[in-house]
Design an enzyme around this catalytic site. Structure first.
Site, mmCIF file in Angstrom:
data_model
loop_
_atom_site.group_PDB
_atom_site.id
_atom_site.type_symbol
_atom_site.label_atom_id
_atom_site.label_comp_id
_atom_site.label_asym_id
_atom_site.label_seq_id
_atom_site.Cartn_x
_atom_site.Cartn_y
_atom_site.Cartn_z
ATOM 1 N N ARG A 193 0.812 -1.219 0.000
ATOM 2 C CA ARG A 193 0.000 0.000 0.000
ATOM 3 C C ARG A 193 0.844 1.266 0.000
ATOM 4 N NH1 ARG A 193 -2.064 -3.643 -1.351
ATOM 5 N NH2 ARG A 193 -3.930 -4.707 -0.608
ATOM 6 N N SER A 243 -11.075 -1.197 2.827
ATOM 7 C CA SER A 243 -10.449 -1.696 4.049
ATOM 8 C C SER A 243 -9.919 -0.515 4.863
ATOM 9 C CB SER A 243 -9.298 -2.648 3.712
ATOM 10 O OG SER A 243 -9.781 -3.794 3.039
ATOM 11 N N GLU A 313 -5.390 2.603 6.861
ATOM 12 C CA GLU A 313 -5.066 2.625 5.432
ATOM 13 C C GLU A 313 -5.674 3.847 4.756
ATOM 14 O OE1 GLU A 313 -6.127 -0.330 1.737
ATOM 15 O OE2 GLU A 313 -5.264 -1.245 3.514
#
Length: 319
Positions: A193, A243, A313
């Site tokens: 990520r 998420s 995130e």
């Protein structure tokens, strides 16, 4: 060109000494579409966020370069977004300009024997569909991820064992000096990520993907299967930013949250999904403050019970 990092607006008191009439007239001269006081709740998948001063949608790379130069010359801070699928925008909104890379920069075409070139504003789903039409495989994992190609590269998006890092060949971007540059995959610092663009700046304008040929029917079957799994396991019926937390080492955020008995926990309009504990959802009337308070509560409870620190995130922006 000084760069405003993607995860911060750096816009405090920018209007002092800024001639907004000059900025607007020069923006009009560029024939660039824009609106004022645009609610960003309309441009994020969370459906949350106050207004920005200017919401600008460049039609093409050259226009984007001109808009960035204008922001620099007029001392107007800017923030670049794609589909807004991984953002939580402040209830007070964003000062300065939000530059939206979307349909005005969304061309996709075949480039050589086994490569596709795609502009940053194209939806990831459109790239997947195009690859399917060409019988090119490797992007099945991305089918159903609700973001743009630029955002997917920026975050090194991934799912079901695949990541952008496994299929990208190179990309073109505007560097922090305002110049166009091209960089290969090996130099993009693609990790879990993250990417060079997230850590060091730069605005992605297009990318090439290396995709081998395969059987179109088999590719379609794999895409359909993964989309079905998403629908069965993820709360797609509610607005969210995907998420909420990064995957901790040797574990899963959703599993830890569920083990701590936090499924269904709600603060204001923000709730931990009953379907998948790794998602915070907007159940209606949700504010950014609700989400942030819920994230902090989850982090605190999980750490107290498991000693695992969950890292968000989601990217937070705004006043």
């Amino acid at each position: 060109m000084p760069h405003i990092k993607y995860n911060s607006c750096h816009a405090v008191n920018y209007k002092l000494g800024v001639n907004l009439l000059d900025f607007k007239s020069r923006l009009d001269a560029l024939c660039c579409p824009y609106t004022e006081n645009e609610p960003l709740s309309a441009h994020t998948t969370f459906k949350i966020g106050g207004p920005c001063d200017y919401f600008i949608s460049p039609e093409g790379r050259d226009m984007l370069v001109s808009v960035l130069e204008l922001c620099r010359e007029e001392n107007v801070p800017y923030y670049v977004i794609g589909n807004g699928s991984n953002l939580l925008v402040s209830d007070l909104g964003v000062e300065g300009a939000v530059i939206h890379i979307g349909t005005g920069m969304s061309d996709i075409s075949v480039d050589g024997e086994n490569k596709i070139v795609c502009e940053a504003g194209a939806r990831l789903s459109a790239l997947c569909s195009f690859a399917l039409e060409q019988s090119m495989q490797g992007l099945q994992f991305a089918w159903g991820i609700p973001g743009t190609v630029g955002g997917a590269i920026f975050m090194n998006a991934g799912a079901y064992g695949g990541e952008i890092s496994g299929v990208i060949h190179d990309c073109t971007f505007i560097n922090t000096d305002g110049e166009l540059s091209t960089i290969g995959r090996d130099d993009m610092q693609l990790g879990y990520r993250t990417s060079l663009f997230r850590s060091a700046g730069g605005i992605i304008t297009s990318a090439r993907f290396s995709l081998p040929f395969g059987d179109r029917n088999q590719i379609r079957l794999e895409m359909d299967e993964l989309l079905s799994r998403r629908r069965d396991k993820q709360p797609l019926e509610y607005p969210s930013a995907g998420s909420t937390f990064k995957r901790p080492p040797d574990n899963y955020a959703g599993t830890l949250i569920e083990q701590c008995g936090l499924k269904g926990l709600q603060i204001g309009g923000a709730a931990v999904s009953e379907k998948h504990a790794g998602f915070i959802i907007n159940k209606g009337g949700c504010t950014a403050s609700d989400v942030r308070r819920l994230i902090e509560e989850i982090q605190n409870r999980v750490f107290m019970e498991t000693s695992v620190k969950l890292e968000s995130e989601i990217i937070f922006i705004g006043r």
